[in-house]
Motif scaffolding. Sequence first.
Motif, PDB file in Angstrom:
ATOM      1  N   ASP A 263       0.422  -1.143  -0.310  1.00 54.54           N
ATOM      2  CA  ASP A 263      -0.427   0.418  -0.015  1.00 54.54           C
ATOM      3  C   ASP A 263       0.700   1.228  -0.257  1.00 54.54           C
ATOM      4  OD1 ASP A 263      -2.684  -1.874  -0.255  1.00 54.54           O
ATOM      5  OD2 ASP A 263      -2.627  -1.444   2.518  1.00 54.54           O
ATOM      6  N   ALA A 267       1.051   4.441  -2.448  1.00 52.71           N
ATOM      7  CA  ALA A 267       0.664   5.981  -2.114  1.00 52.71           C
ATOM      8  C   ALA A 267       1.553   6.589  -2.823  1.00 52.71           C
ATOM      9  CB  ALA A 267       0.666   5.955  -0.818  1.00 52.71           C
ATOM     10  N   ARG A 271      -0.871   9.737  -3.988  1.00 51.66           N
ATOM     11  CA  ARG A 271      -1.790   9.427  -2.602  1.00 51.66           C
ATOM     12  C   ARG A 271      -1.308  10.511  -1.309  1.00 51.66           C
ATOM     13  NH1 ARG A 271      -6.659   6.768  -5.021  1.00 51.66           N
ATOM     14  NH2 ARG A 271      -6.253   6.207  -7.396  1.00 51.66           N
ATOM     15  N   CYS A 274      -3.757   6.821   0.918  1.00 52.33           N
ATOM     16  CA  CYS A 274      -4.684   5.757   0.693  1.00 52.33           C
ATOM     17  C   CYS A 274      -5.491   4.345   1.410  1.00 52.33           C
ATOM     18  CB  CYS A 274      -3.702   4.564   0.306  1.00 52.33           C
ATOM     19  SG  CYS A 274      -3.363   4.267  -1.916  1.00 52.33           S
ATOM     20  N   ARG A 275      -6.788   4.986   1.193  1.00 56.74           N
ATOM     21  CA  ARG A 275      -8.046   4.278   2.475  1.00 56.74           C
ATOM     22  C   ARG A 275      -9.572   4.238   2.000  1.00 56.74           C
ATOM     23  NH1 ARG A 275      -9.097   5.561   9.205  1.00 56.74           N
ATOM     24  NH2 ARG A 275     -10.047   3.606   9.634  1.00 56.74           N
ATOM     25  N   CYS A 277      -6.483   1.002   0.378  1.00 64.07           N
ATOM     26  CA  CYS A 277      -5.973   1.039  -1.212  1.00 64.07           C
ATOM     27  C   CYS A 277      -5.932  -0.240  -2.034  1.00 64.07           C
ATOM     28  CB  CYS A 277      -4.628   0.971  -0.478  1.00 64.07           C
ATOM     29  SG  CYS A 277      -2.998   2.190  -1.455  1.00 64.07           S
ATOM     30  N   TYR A 333      -3.834   0.630   6.241  1.00 61.42           N
ATOM     31  CA  TYR A 333      -4.129   1.435   4.797  1.00 61.42           C
ATOM     32  C   TYR A 333      -2.609   2.426   4.831  1.00 61.42           C
ATOM     33  CZ  TYR A 333      -5.063   5.121   9.061  1.00 61.42           C
ATOM     34  OH  TYR A 333      -5.536   5.465   9.967  1.00 61.42           O
TER      35      TYR A 333
END
Length: 500
Positions: A263, A267, A271, A274-275, A277, A333
């Motif tokens: 993740d 990201a 990002r 990222c949740r 992700c 996340y």
Amino acid sequence: MYGTRPTRPAQQVPVSTHPVRRAVGPLPWLAAVAVFFAAVQLAFVVPGSGPAWDETVYVSQVGGNAPAAFFSAPRARGISYLVAPVAALTASTTALRIYLALMSAAALFAALRIWRTVLPTPVLVGAGALFAGLWPTLFYGPAAMPNLWCALGSLAATGWAVRTLRGDPRRAGTTTGPASAVALVALMRPADGFWLALPLMLAAVLVPGRRRPSLCAALAGGLVAGCAPWIAEAYAHYGGLVARLHRAGEIQGGLGWNFAVDDHLRALAGRTLCRPCDIGWESPATAVWWAALPLLTAGGIMAARRAGRGFVALLAAATGISTAVPYLFLVEYAAPRFLLPAYALLALPVAEYLTHMFARTRRARRPAGTVALALVLAAHLGVQLSVLSHVIRTSHATGARFAAVAGALNGMGVRPPCVVSGDDAVPIAYYAGCASRQTGGHDASITPGALRDLARRVPVAVLVTGGGAAPPVTRGSRVVTLPTGRIHLLPGPDAGRSRG
């Protein structure tokens, strides 16, 4: 007199009129790194930026543009204390950004300065430049977010601890520095304070020849002092420490084994959160440096060991890894800002390795190798600035969307004092100058019935994004359609009256 030899005049040694050159210490170079850090923030990050979701929560606690937003269980008030001097005087986001940009640059200089008796100038300056050149560092420098301050506090705490463990005569018997730095980190994020203090405390009691029980006690005291406001608030508002910890874990998705390494890789393409992700890997090139980080760190530890600084590099790496553990393996996340403390500390052994490689190519008189290393570093900085540009554009677009909805609310008569609920209510309420109240979710702070009763006294709007279903509390409301969703104005004396 007879029998004496005439004396020869003593030869005069020519005296140079040129001034003696003194070796330049690290401070001017560290100042240059801090100036670069501040300049990039002020030139590219600050202009036109609006407050993000989390920032509106932290700033609203001490002033800003709206009443205090609901403060959920995982949050700590350290960053609110930091922004209070400006937020209490003005609601200007630009003023707050400039203040934080200058403060973060000064704090970076101060944190690096602590290491000046431990590391040579090229290593120390290289570490500062590597950390300051990362896009999350630059983006969050002027942000009202705690993560960069956790990183700078971690860098300072580890530097002071290393000096104490090495027996630095200027640190003999003094443990105020590391304890204060750990307290700062814990005040910002209590969990980060724990994962920072843990390896430093273990080193203070377990490393042969470097045991400093007083340092261990000071670090523990700093951790407790930094967590004290969070603990006191737990008993005052959350039903106790255990209840707050349990609720904080629920909001973060349940703390436990969660492999989030992939993740974080995704990201890094830009990002900020990222949740969940569950996205594709948009730009693998943005994570090349991240994949190389373990190898560079290991190489730096070996290079430092040959230079007699192995313990320093090893402790910095161990502490950095410790601060990354919960975000890589316990949280489900990812957000690049979570790993800023790890990046700040791992930059030290990485700089050891890069400095060693540059020196090696110079000794071997291989200019091609030096040029190749310089080009790699330039490409790395280019990638970071490119991602930073993308993140800034995305942030500006999000802020513009919040501002547009807030402007529409004000135009419909939802003006202070007022209340906003529903999707994206927290930041949009801040932009509109309203309070935010949610009837469910992580920020639940009011019942549906109480929200409808509130609408009889002040304008209340419920936001629904996209084509989502309206909650039952909006029954009988006036609906206004926007390009981004719908606004439901609850029945009340002022909620449906347009003022302009």
